[in-house]
Design a protein around this motif. Structure first.
Motif, PDB file in Angstrom:
ATOM      1  N   SER A  58     -20.312   7.856  93.459  1.00  0.00           N
ATOM      2  CA  SER A  58     -20.179   8.497  94.770  1.00  0.00           C
ATOM      3  C   SER A  58     -19.996  10.002  94.644  1.00  0.00           C
ATOM      4  O   SER A  58     -20.315  10.758  95.560  1.00  0.00           O
ATOM      5  CB  SER A  58     -19.007   7.892  95.549  1.00  0.00           C
ATOM      6  OG  SER A  58     -17.756   8.258  94.984  1.00  0.00           O
TER       7      SER A  58
ATOM      8  N   PHE B 100     -26.295   7.713  94.875  1.00  0.00           N
ATOM      9  CA  PHE B 100     -25.545   7.118  95.987  1.00  0.00           C
ATOM     10  C   PHE B 100     -25.917   5.654  96.206  1.00  0.00           C
ATOM     11  O   PHE B 100     -25.076   4.853  96.619  1.00  0.00           O
ATOM     12  CB  PHE B 100     -25.777   7.920  97.270  1.00  0.00           C
ATOM     13  CG  PHE B 100     -25.156   9.289  97.232  1.00  0.00           C
ATOM     14  CD1 PHE B 100     -23.804   9.454  97.003  1.00  0.00           C
ATOM     15  CD2 PHE B 100     -25.937  10.414  97.403  1.00  0.00           C
ATOM     16  CE1 PHE B 100     -23.235  10.709  96.955  1.00  0.00           C
ATOM     17  CE2 PHE B 100     -25.374  11.681  97.361  1.00  0.00           C
ATOM     18  CZ  PHE B 100     -24.022  11.831  97.130  1.00  0.00           C
TER      19      PHE B 100
ATOM     20  N   GLN C 283     -23.816   7.429 103.478  1.00  0.00           N
ATOM     21  CA  GLN C 283     -24.826   8.126 102.679  1.00  0.00           C
ATOM     22  C   GLN C 283     -26.166   7.407 102.744  1.00  0.00           C
ATOM     23  O   GLN C 283     -27.218   8.022 102.535  1.00  0.00           O
ATOM     24  CB  GLN C 283     -24.374   8.228 101.216  1.00  0.00           C
ATOM     25  CG  GLN C 283     -23.128   9.062 100.996  1.00  0.00           C
ATOM     26  CD  GLN C 283     -23.375  10.545 101.209  1.00  0.00           C
ATOM     27  OE1 GLN C 283     -24.507  10.983 101.280  1.00  0.00           O
ATOM     28  NE2 GLN C 283     -22.314  11.309 101.318  1.00  0.00           N
TER      29      GLN C 283
ATOM     30  N   ARG D 279     -29.988  14.006 104.535  1.00  0.00           N
ATOM     31  CA  ARG D 279     -29.308  13.893 103.246  1.00  0.00           C
ATOM     32  C   ARG D 279     -30.070  14.700 102.203  1.00  0.00           C
ATOM     33  O   ARG D 279     -31.294  14.619 102.132  1.00  0.00           O
ATOM     34  CB  ARG D 279     -29.213  12.426 102.796  1.00  0.00           C
ATOM     35  CG  ARG D 279     -28.491  11.520 103.780  1.00  0.00           C
ATOM     36  CD  ARG D 279     -27.022  11.839 103.850  1.00  0.00           C
ATOM     37  NE  ARG D 279     -26.337  10.932 104.761  1.00  0.00           N
ATOM     38  CZ  ARG D 279     -25.083  11.106 105.171  1.00  0.00           C
ATOM     39  NH1 ARG D 279     -24.388  12.142 104.728  1.00  0.00           N
ATOM     40  NH2 ARG D 279     -24.515  10.253 105.999  1.00  0.00           N
TER      41      ARG D 279
END
Length: 467
Positions: free
Chosen positions: A104, A109, A138, A192
């Motif tokens: 993490s 991820f 995420q 992201r």
């Protein structure tokens, strides 16, 4: 009686002694010596799972490099011993948790999500469900994230049933119960930052899915009959050339890299409009026109074009020290250096440049009301600065200014039928993760790769092609 010699220590005894010594160092907080002890232990017995796990924790000093190294050691253990997931002992859960936490922090991820899912279901601990809820965002697993937070609150209300978490849960539930957005533009999306493997992977996919992703819902306005007009620096020339290579009609209005400013764009418009401008500037514009170009055929090409691509270049420009008026110098390095003593060379503001670009686009729309406008920022760096000692810092200031100008013009100037194409981000951001975006053709740090220019245009055409 004579003393009998001590029996030689067995292999197991030696390993045990080293292990005990390593734990002793840990208790004494002598972590350097502890690392050495466990490294020696693993030299003797590389299959010692516990020793490998302890060493992985010891080498993690909080830096990205060491955290990634520890992550890889832990993931290797889990890959070699999948039975760990089926035996939820305290030690095994600690290993899974430690690997998940490091994933993490430094990625990937997707692996962190996978491990936290398995961990939470195996441990049934509120803290693990809370961490699962956090990492699920995420991957945009919104509903599962809400359920995991709720589970954490139910398992341990003293620590997790807080006003903040209750508010989060209420807002999240109301969002889930709200009517579904009717269009793509109404959907709230979270961007992201791509992981390294994405930057190093398929170039077209990187551009379309991670850099120009916000343009997927735009109208498809390109077909084989589409005529382009590009204006700006050598990057705009490369764009035009690439369009022609792909079978499209494209005309490029060259503006020297030395004067590729919105102030030069503005006086060019004044010249096209027959406005009263300084004689010296008029002469300079005429001298800068590409061979075969004139005021009349420039206007004719604009009228016949379907798409106008404006590439914003640099923010610094020359100004008269007395009047403050813009000066259009000769495009040579020596003359520019001399003129830097005679005139003021300064980085212009976002507001000044927005006014200039708006002025230019208002003129373009008068000439061709239905023309599609595409704004880009040239990734070609500022080769020299007469304002700052570091050309790198000057270039950063210049490009940051021009990127803000593009954003303001496209999003806050009430100009319709306009979009921003992120060629600048392709080269400067994707290029920071790979080595073939600059200097690939000739070794010059300020020259963009022709291959990547072609790839950028291919992505542009594919994204907006109706045919």
């Amino acid at each position: 009686m004579t003393a009998q010699p001590a029996a030689p220590a067995t292999f197991e005894a030696i390993v045990g002694q080293i292990r005990d010594l390593g734990y002793k160092y840990i208790q004494e907080k002598d972590f350097i010596s502890a690392q050495l002890a466990f490294k020696k232990l693993l030299e003797l017995d590389g299959k010692d799972i516990n020793g490998r796990f302890v060493l992985a924790q010891l080498i993690d000093d909080g830096s990205h490099k060491k955290r990634a190294e520890a992550r890889d050691m832990m993931l290797a253990i889990l890959e070699e011993h999948p039975e760990i997931f089926g035996n939820p002992s305290e030690g095994n859960l600690h290993l899974i948790r430690s690997a998940a936490v490091r994933c993490s922090h430094v990625g990937p991820f997707a692996k962190a999500i996978e491990l936290f899912r398995k961990l939470a279901h195996a441990s049934n601990l509120a803290g693990d469900y809370f961490q699962l809820s956090e990492i699920l965002t995420q991957g945009s697993f919104f509903e599962e994230s809400i359920a995991s937070l709720q589970k954490a609150m139910e398992l341990d209300p003293a620590n997790f049933d807080t006003p903040t978490n209750r508010e989060t849960l209420d807002i999240a539930r109301s969002r889930l119960s709200a009517p579904a957005p009717k269009t793509e533009k109404e959907k709230k999306k979270i961007g992201r930052y791509p992981e390294t493997e994405v930057f190093l992977g398929d170039f077209q996919k990187l551009v379309k899915d991670h850099i120009a992703v916000n343009l997927k819902s735009e109208d498809r306005f390109i077909n084989k009959s589409t005529k382009f007009f590009t204006m700006g620096s050598c990057f705009a020339r490369n764009l035009s050339r690439s369009l022609v290579t792909n079978g499209y009609v494209s005309h490029h209005m060259e503006i020297s890299e030395y004067i590729n400013t919105t102030f030069a764009n503005r006086v060019f418009v004044d010249w096209l409009s027959d406005r009263d401008i300084d004689d010296a500037i008029r002469e300079r514009i005429v001298s800068l026109l590409p061979g075969g170009w004139s005021k009349e055929n420039t206007l004719q090409v604009l009228r016949n074009s379907d798409v106008f691509i404006l590439t914003l270049g640099v923010a610094p420009a020359f100004f008269d020290r007395v009047t403050g008026d813009f000066v259009l110098p000769r495009p040579t390095a020596l003359n520019s250096r001399v003129l830097a003593e005679k005139y003021v060379f300064r980085t212009t503001s976002v507001r000044e440049n927005v006014e200039n670009v708006t002025y230019l686009l208002d003129f373009i729309r008068k000439i061709s009301p239905g023309i599609k406008v595409v704004v880009t920022v040239s990734p070609v760096p500022l080769v020299a600065s007469f304002e700052h000692e570091s050309a790198v810092q000057a270039d950063c200031l210049s490009k940051s200014t021009m990127r803000l100008v593009a954003h303001e013009v496209v999003n806050h100037s009430n100009i319709s039928n306009i979009l921003y194409w992120p060629s600048f981000e392709v080269f400067r951001w994707a290029g920071s993760h790979a080595g073939s975006y600059y200097a690939a053709d000739d070794g010059a740090a300020w020259h963009v790769s022709e291959e990547k220019v072609a790839g950028t245009i291919s992505a542009f055409i594919e994204m907006f092609s109706a045919a």
